[in-house]
Design a protein around this motif. Structure first.
Motif, PDB file in Angstrom:
ATOM      1  N   ASP A  21      18.145  -7.059 -17.813  1.00 17.18           N
ATOM      2  CA  ASP A  21      17.415  -7.214 -19.086  1.00 17.18           C
ATOM      3  C   ASP A  21      16.766  -8.583 -19.269  1.00 17.18           C
ATOM      4  OD1 ASP A  21      17.860  -4.588 -19.881  1.00 17.18           O
ATOM      5  OD2 ASP A  21      19.759  -5.079 -20.829  1.00 17.18           O
ATOM      6  N   GLU A  22      16.301  -9.147 -18.146  1.00 17.48           N
ATOM      7  CA  GLU A  22      15.549 -10.402 -18.198  1.00 17.48           C
ATOM      8  C   GLU A  22      14.368 -10.330 -17.233  1.00 17.48           C
ATOM      9  OE1 GLU A  22      18.729 -13.872 -19.281  1.00 17.48           O
ATOM     10  OE2 GLU A  22      18.573 -13.324 -17.164  1.00 17.48           O
ATOM     11  N   LEU A  23      13.206 -10.782 -17.700  1.00 19.41           N
ATOM     12  CA  LEU A  23      12.041 -10.926 -16.841  1.00 19.41           C
ATOM     13  C   LEU A  23      12.301 -12.146 -15.971  1.00 19.41           C
ATOM     14  CD1 LEU A  23       9.146  -9.907 -16.229  1.00 19.41           C
ATOM     15  CD2 LEU A  23       8.355 -11.549 -17.927  1.00 19.41           C
ATOM     16  N   VAL A  24      12.388 -11.936 -14.670  1.00 16.45           N
ATOM     17  CA  VAL A  24      12.830 -12.987 -13.751  1.00 16.45           C
ATOM     18  C   VAL A  24      11.670 -13.679 -13.051  1.00 16.45           C
ATOM     19  CG1 VAL A  24      14.185 -13.418 -11.656  1.00 16.45           C
ATOM     20  CG2 VAL A  24      15.025 -11.831 -13.371  1.00 16.45           C
ATOM     21  N   GLY A  25      10.663 -12.899 -12.637  1.00 16.48           N
ATOM     22  CA  GLY A  25       9.559 -13.494 -11.889  1.00 16.48           C
ATOM     23  C   GLY A  25       8.484 -12.471 -11.624  1.00 16.48           C
ATOM     24  N   ARG A  26       7.532 -12.852 -10.769  1.00 19.03           N
ATOM     25  CA  ARG A  26       6.444 -11.956 -10.410  1.00 19.03           C
ATOM     26  C   ARG A  26       6.056 -12.150  -8.954  1.00 19.03           C
ATOM     27  NH1 ARG A  26       1.237 -14.511 -13.659  1.00 19.03           N
ATOM     28  NH2 ARG A  26       1.126 -16.446 -12.477  1.00 19.03           N
ATOM     29  N   LEU A  27       5.502 -11.080  -8.389  1.00 20.31           N
ATOM     30  CA  LEU A  27       5.092 -11.069  -6.991  1.00 20.31           C
ATOM     31  C   LEU A  27       3.675 -10.514  -6.904  1.00 20.31           C
ATOM     32  CD1 LEU A  27       8.366  -9.391  -6.639  1.00 20.31           C
ATOM     33  CD2 LEU A  27       7.966 -11.220  -5.016  1.00 20.31           C
ATOM     34  N   PRO A  28       2.780 -11.136  -6.126  1.00 18.06           N
ATOM     35  CA  PRO A  28       1.405 -10.651  -6.039  1.00 18.06           C
ATOM     36  C   PRO A  28       1.302  -9.385  -5.185  1.00 18.06           C
ATOM     37  CG  PRO A  28       1.688 -12.554  -4.623  1.00 18.06           C
ATOM     38  CD  PRO A  28       2.977 -12.380  -5.371  1.00 18.06           C
ATOM     39  N   ILE A  29       0.528  -8.432  -5.656  1.00 16.97           N
ATOM     40  CA  ILE A  29       0.301  -7.194  -4.921  1.00 16.97           C
ATOM     41  C   ILE A  29      -0.680  -7.463  -3.784  1.00 16.97           C
ATOM     42  CG2 ILE A  29      -0.631  -4.847  -5.060  1.00 16.97           C
ATOM     43  CD1 ILE A  29       0.287  -4.831  -8.030  1.00 16.97           C
ATOM     44  N   THR A  30      -0.305  -7.020  -2.578  1.00 20.38           N
ATOM     45  CA  THR A  30      -1.147  -7.243  -1.403  1.00 20.38           C
ATOM     46  C   THR A  30      -1.786  -5.974  -0.866  1.00 20.38           C
ATOM     47  OG1 THR A  30       0.758  -7.045   0.080  1.00 20.38           O
ATOM     48  CG2 THR A  30       0.167  -9.271  -0.670  1.00 20.38           C
ATOM     49  N   GLU A  31      -1.179  -4.810  -1.168  1.00 19.48           N
ATOM     50  CA  GLU A  31      -1.679  -3.566  -0.572  1.00 19.48           C
ATOM     51  C   GLU A  31      -1.092  -2.357  -1.302  1.00 19.48           C
ATOM     52  OE1 GLU A  31      -1.592  -1.437   3.846  1.00 19.48           O
ATOM     53  OE2 GLU A  31      -0.329  -3.179   3.480  1.00 19.48           O
ATOM     54  N   PHE A  32      -1.851  -1.272  -1.298  1.00 19.23           N
ATOM     55  CA  PHE A  32      -1.381   0.017  -1.797  1.00 19.23           C
ATOM     56  C   PHE A  32      -1.388   0.986  -0.626  1.00 19.23           C
ATOM     57  CE2 PHE A  32      -3.494  -1.956  -5.449  1.00 19.23           C
ATOM     58  CZ  PHE A  32      -2.465  -1.924  -6.368  1.00 19.23           C
ATOM     59  N   ILE A  33      -0.310   1.728  -0.472  1.00 15.66           N
ATOM     60  CA  ILE A  33      -0.228   2.726   0.594  1.00 15.66           C
ATOM     61  C   ILE A  33      -0.023   4.091  -0.057  1.00 15.66           C
ATOM     62  CG2 ILE A  33       1.006   3.474   2.666  1.00 15.66           C
ATOM     63  CD1 ILE A  33       1.895   0.509   3.000  1.00 15.66           C
ATOM     64  N   GLY A  34      -1.048   4.904  -0.019  1.00 13.55           N
ATOM     65  CA  GLY A  34      -0.981   6.226  -0.620  1.00 13.55           C
ATOM     66  C   GLY A  34      -0.419   7.247   0.351  1.00 13.55           C
ATOM     67  N   GLY A  35      -0.194   8.450  -0.155  1.00 15.31           N
ATOM     68  CA  GLY A  35       0.252   9.535   0.701  1.00 15.31           C
ATOM     69  C   GLY A  35       1.751   9.644   0.889  1.00 15.31           C
ATOM     70  N   ALA A  36       2.516   8.762   0.260  1.00 15.67           N
ATOM     71  CA  ALA A  36       3.975   8.845   0.369  1.00 15.67           C
ATOM     72  C   ALA A  36       4.477   9.920  -0.592  1.00 15.67           C
ATOM     73  CB  ALA A  36       4.599   7.490   0.042  1.00 15.67           C
ATOM     74  N   LYS A  37       5.685  10.384  -0.331  1.00 14.49           N
ATOM     75  CA  LYS A  37       6.305  11.386  -1.204  1.00 14.49           C
ATOM     76  C   LYS A  37       7.700  10.920  -1.600  1.00 14.49           C
ATOM     77  CE  LYS A  37       3.905  15.431   0.515  1.00 14.49           C
ATOM     78  NZ  LYS A  37       3.084  15.727  -0.610  1.00 14.49           N
ATOM     79  N   ASN A  38       8.084  11.236  -2.828  1.00  9.98           N
ATOM     80  CA  ASN A  38       9.436  10.945  -3.286  1.00  9.98           C
ATOM     81  C   ASN A  38      10.389  11.804  -2.458  1.00  9.98           C
ATOM     82  OD1 ASN A  38      11.949  11.287  -4.784  1.00  9.98           O
ATOM     83  ND2 ASN A  38      10.904  10.232  -6.452  1.00  9.98           N
ATOM     84  N   PRO A  39      11.377  11.188  -1.793  1.00 13.12           N
ATOM     85  CA  PRO A  39      12.262  11.966  -0.922  1.00 13.12           C
ATOM     86  C   PRO A  39      13.120  12.994  -1.669  1.00 13.12           C
ATOM     87  CG  PRO A  39      12.972   9.676  -1.037  1.00 13.12           C
ATOM     88  CD  PRO A  39      11.678   9.769  -1.770  1.00 13.12           C
ATOM     89  N   LYS A  40      13.370  12.772  -2.945  1.00 16.55           N
ATOM     90  CA  LYS A  40      14.192  13.716  -3.708  1.00 16.55           C
ATOM     91  C   LYS A  40      13.378  14.858  -4.297  1.00 16.55           C
ATOM     92  CE  LYS A  40      17.839  10.459  -4.841  1.00 16.55           C
ATOM     93  NZ  LYS A  40      18.538   9.732  -5.889  1.00 16.55           N
ATOM     94  N   SER A  41      12.225  14.536  -4.893  1.00 11.63           N
ATOM     95  CA  SER A  41      11.442  15.565  -5.594  1.00 11.63           C
ATOM     96  C   SER A  41      10.274  16.104  -4.777  1.00 11.63           C
ATOM     97  CB  SER A  41      10.899  15.002  -6.907  1.00 11.63           C
ATOM     98  OG  SER A  41       9.906  14.029  -6.637  1.00 11.63           O
ATOM     99  N   GLY A  42       9.815  15.350  -3.785  1.00 13.90           N
ATOM    100  CA  GLY A  42       8.648  15.756  -3.012  1.00 13.90           C
ATOM    101  C   GLY A  42       7.334  15.449  -3.689  1.00 13.90           C
ATOM    102  N   ARG A  43       7.389  14.835  -4.854  1.00 14.89           N
ATOM    103  CA  ARG A  43       6.166  14.500  -5.597  1.00 14.89           C
ATOM    104  C   ARG A  43       5.472  13.291  -4.957  1.00 14.89           C
ATOM    105  NH1 ARG A  43       8.350  15.284 -11.734  1.00 14.89           N
ATOM    106  NH2 ARG A  43       8.271  17.559 -11.695  1.00 14.89           N
ATOM    107  N   PRO A  44       4.143  13.221  -5.108  1.00  8.45           N
ATOM    108  CA  PRO A  44       3.412  12.094  -4.517  1.00  8.45           C
ATOM    109  C   PRO A  44       3.743  10.771  -5.201  1.00  8.45           C
ATOM    110  CG  PRO A  44       1.918  13.545  -5.716  1.00  8.45           C
ATOM    111  CD  PRO A  44       3.259  14.176  -5.763  1.00  8.45           C
ATOM    112  N   ARG A  45       3.720   9.721  -4.412  1.00 10.37           N
ATOM    113  CA  ARG A  45       3.894   8.368  -4.947  1.00 10.37           C
ATOM    114  C   ARG A  45       3.116   7.393  -4.088  1.00 10.37           C
ATOM    115  NH1 ARG A  45      10.166   6.600  -3.907  1.00 10.37           N
ATOM    116  NH2 ARG A  45      10.138   6.643  -1.648  1.00 10.37           N
ATOM    117  N   THR A  46       2.897   6.231  -4.626  1.00 15.14           N
ATOM    118  CA  THR A  46       2.183   5.166  -3.937  1.00 15.14           C
ATOM    119  C   THR A  46       3.150   4.026  -3.677  1.00 15.14           C
ATOM    120  OG1 THR A  46       0.129   5.746  -5.060  1.00 15.14           O
ATOM    121  CG2 THR A  46       0.253   3.542  -4.111  1.00 15.14           C
ATOM    122  N   LEU A  47       3.112   3.500  -2.468  1.00 20.10           N
ATOM    123  CA  LEU A  47       3.903   2.317  -2.141  1.00 20.10           C
ATOM    124  C   LEU A  47       3.073   1.095  -2.502  1.00 20.10           C
ATOM    125  CD1 LEU A  47       5.310   3.417   1.326  1.00 20.10           C
ATOM    126  CD2 LEU A  47       6.266   3.798  -0.953  1.00 20.10           C
TER     127      LEU A  47
END
Length: 110
Positions: free
Chosen positions: A52-78
């Motif tokens: 329950d504390e905002l600790v820090g931030r990290l810069p986004i370098t890349e998006f990887i599409g086409g992944a799937k949630n291993p439990k539900s099989g729904r699409p997700r982005t890394l």
């Protein structure tokens, strides 16, 4: 302000888990997001919440599409971020949550 998303780091990862994002022990990390991010771009940030504390931030370098949630099989982005990130000297109280929330960085110190 610096746009991005907030992600809660599970307490089960322990203090070592959150510290590893900011102490130089790793060079990148992978977050995931249901579906595909419509508002994010490379250069935005993933803001991390731990115990329950905002600790820090990290810069986004890349998006990887086409992944799937291993439990539900729904699409997700890394979402790849660069480490070490920028850690706040004093964390800001912020309620943790499941999933992903957009955040405008309004209370991030300049």
């Amino acid at each position: 302000m610096s746009f991005g998303i907030t992600k809660t780091i599970p307490a089960s990862r322990g203090q070592e888990g959150i510290d590893s994002l900011y102490d130089g022990s790793r060079s990148e990390f992978e977050f995931h997001m249901a579906g595909s991010p419509s508002k994010l771009k490379v250069g935005d940030f993933v803001y991390t919440i731990f115990k329950d504390e905002l600790v820090g931030r990290l810069p986004i370098t890349e998006f990887i599409g086409g992944a799937k949630n291993p439990k539900s099989g729904r699409p997700r982005t890394l979402i790849m971020v660069a480490c070490p990130g920028e850690r706040l000297p004093t964390p800001i109280p912020r309620k943790g949550h499941r999933g992903t929330r957009y955040y405008d960085g309004e209370d991030w110190p300049e």
